[in-house]
Design an enzyme around this catalytic site. Sequence first.
Site, PDB file in Angstrom:
ATOM      1  N   SER A 145      -3.233   5.091  -2.233  1.00 41.15           N
ATOM      2  CA  SER A 145      -2.728   3.787  -2.697  1.00 41.15           C
ATOM      3  C   SER A 145      -2.430   3.876  -4.179  1.00 41.15           C
ATOM      4  CB  SER A 145      -3.803   2.725  -2.451  1.00 41.15           C
ATOM      5  OG  SER A 145      -3.493   1.523  -3.110  1.00 41.15           O
ATOM      6  N   TYR A 158     -12.466  -1.562  -3.309  1.00 39.41           N
ATOM      7  CA  TYR A 158     -11.244  -0.940  -2.775  1.00 39.41           C
ATOM      8  C   TYR A 158     -10.717   0.124  -3.733  1.00 39.41           C
ATOM      9  CZ  TYR A 158      -6.552  -0.621  -0.652  1.00 39.41           C
ATOM     10  OH  TYR A 158      -5.386  -0.183  -0.049  1.00 39.41           O
TER      11      TYR A 158
HETATM   12  P1  NAD Z   1      -2.520  -2.790   8.688  1.00 43.73           P
HETATM   13  O1  NAD Z   1      -3.739  -3.629   8.869  1.00 43.73           O
HETATM   14  O2  NAD Z   1      -1.196  -3.384   9.001  1.00 43.73           O
HETATM   15  O3  NAD Z   1      -2.698  -1.459   9.525  1.00 43.73           O
HETATM   16  C1  NAD Z   1      -3.940  -0.788   9.601  1.00 43.73           C
HETATM   17  C2  NAD Z   1      -4.300  -0.494  11.050  1.00 43.73           C
HETATM   18  O4  NAD Z   1      -5.565   0.177  11.034  1.00 43.73           O
HETATM   19  C3  NAD Z   1      -4.473  -1.763  11.899  1.00 43.73           C
HETATM   20  O5  NAD Z   1      -3.772  -1.622  13.121  1.00 43.73           O
HETATM   21  C4  NAD Z   1      -5.975  -1.850  12.115  1.00 43.73           C
HETATM   22  O6  NAD Z   1      -6.331  -2.419  13.375  1.00 43.73           O
HETATM   23  C5  NAD Z   1      -6.397  -0.384  12.046  1.00 43.73           C
HETATM   24  N1  NAD Z   1      -7.788  -0.236  11.641  1.00 43.73           N
HETATM   25  C6  NAD Z   1      -8.429  -0.871  10.624  1.00 43.73           C
HETATM   26  N2  NAD Z   1      -9.706  -0.485  10.575  1.00 43.73           N
HETATM   27  C7  NAD Z   1      -9.889   0.400  11.592  1.00 43.73           C
HETATM   28  C8  NAD Z   1     -11.000   1.132  12.064  1.00 43.73           C
HETATM   29  N3  NAD Z   1     -12.208   0.997  11.503  1.00 43.73           N
HETATM   30  N4  NAD Z   1     -10.829   1.968  13.102  1.00 43.73           N
HETATM   31  C9  NAD Z   1      -9.616   2.084  13.709  1.00 43.73           C
HETATM   32  N5  NAD Z   1      -8.528   1.402  13.320  1.00 43.73           N
HETATM   33  C10 NAD Z   1      -8.664   0.571  12.276  1.00 43.73           C
HETATM   34  O7  NAD Z   1      -2.570  -2.305   7.165  1.00 43.73           O
HETATM   35  P2  NAD Z   1      -1.696  -1.267   6.307  1.00 43.73           P
HETATM   36  O8  NAD Z   1      -1.334  -1.958   5.058  1.00 43.73           O
HETATM   37  O9  NAD Z   1      -0.651  -0.610   7.124  1.00 43.73           O
HETATM   38  O10 NAD Z   1      -2.837  -0.223   5.934  1.00 43.73           O
HETATM   39  C11 NAD Z   1      -2.762   1.160   6.220  1.00 43.73           C
HETATM   40  C12 NAD Z   1      -3.297   1.950   5.043  1.00 43.73           C
HETATM   41  O11 NAD Z   1      -2.427   1.722   3.934  1.00 43.73           O
HETATM   42  C13 NAD Z   1      -4.692   1.563   4.569  1.00 43.73           C
HETATM   43  O12 NAD Z   1      -5.425   2.739   4.272  1.00 43.73           O
HETATM   44  C14 NAD Z   1      -4.412   0.766   3.290  1.00 43.73           C
HETATM   45  O13 NAD Z   1      -5.484   0.826   2.401  1.00 43.73           O
HETATM   46  C15 NAD Z   1      -3.194   1.501   2.788  1.00 43.73           C
HETATM   47  N6  NAD Z   1      -2.360   0.807   1.798  1.00 43.73           N
HETATM   48  C16 NAD Z   1      -1.835  -0.410   2.078  1.00 43.73           C
HETATM   49  C17 NAD Z   1      -1.053  -1.043   1.122  1.00 43.73           C
HETATM   50  C18 NAD Z   1      -0.455  -2.406   1.367  1.00 43.73           C
HETATM   51  O14 NAD Z   1      -0.022  -3.050   0.390  1.00 43.73           O
HETATM   52  N7  NAD Z   1      -0.380  -2.882   2.586  1.00 43.73           N
HETATM   53  C19 NAD Z   1      -0.791  -0.409  -0.108  1.00 43.73           C
HETATM   54  C20 NAD Z   1      -1.335   0.838  -0.353  1.00 43.73           C
HETATM   55  C21 NAD Z   1      -2.116   1.445   0.620  1.00 43.73           C
END
Ligand code: NAD
Length: 263
Positions: A145, A158
Amino acid sequence: MGNRLVDRVVLVTGGGSGLGRAVVDRFLTEGAKVGVLERNLSRVEELENEYSDSVVCTVGDVSSADDNVRAVTATVEKFGQLDVFVGNAGVYDHRASLESLSMGQIDAAFRELFDINVKGFLLGSKSAIPELRKAKAPSIIFTASVSSVSAGFGGSLYVAAKHAVAGMTRQLAYELAPRIRVNAVAPGYVPTQLGGLESLDASGVKSNPGLSALDLPLQVLPTPYDFTSIYLLLASGESSVMTGSVILADGGTSIWGPGPAVR
Ligand code: NAD
């Protein structure tokens, strides 16, 4: 439709939504077979309905060693090999400041967030490595991130966890060279379903930045799909000279910074 991942098998955690789902979709169009470890059953059912032959899903939690092993086993049983592991599932602390949390909340939220965002990547890698060692050009990719390199876009839990992911990327790249390359993609804000912590009362913490395009230097609010070319680069042989890299893709967010601290 491309062919950059033909004959490659990939396991993606959190592949049911957001960045993970976009990676699944993109990798499939490039010819990969994909395993998914995901805890949300309805998202798993959506994937299975859409892609019955080319995806195998395991319903489980990335913080469980057994669930990670089950996902690797299911993927290899269905597709015969594993070439790429994408550690991606994560949760967010909605920028909760340390001062706003009680000692008890810190204790519970630390455990929940680090179990998923840090231990989940370690357990997934540990489970995948024996199969990756048998592969031709294996690769591990983590979703880091902007919070892996900057302050203010998450809370202290985080941001600490995502900094840990950057360290893990470098350490595993060191430990697994020359056989397995390990790199990370570090997105900035992208609208997804990114969930908060069950251990924190959502009403007691500040919400996520909810940025608009005008808050970002490039003036574009990205979609999850916009990041998939970087995952594709890291999964393919086109990045054969890269390991231990954390690729920042934050639309310039960190050059402007998050503004004053949330209290
Ligand atoms: P999201 O919630 O849309 O997708 C994440 C998925 O992971 C979901 O389907 C959720 O059910 C699943 N999940 C969560 N915890 C879990 C667990 N313990 N076991 C199995 N599955 C699990 O969110 P996203 O934004 O796509 O997040 C994905 C990654 O991207 C994360 O690591 C997040 O920290 C990172 N990220 C997100 C952003 C943002 O702005 N959205 C920015 C930088 C990094």
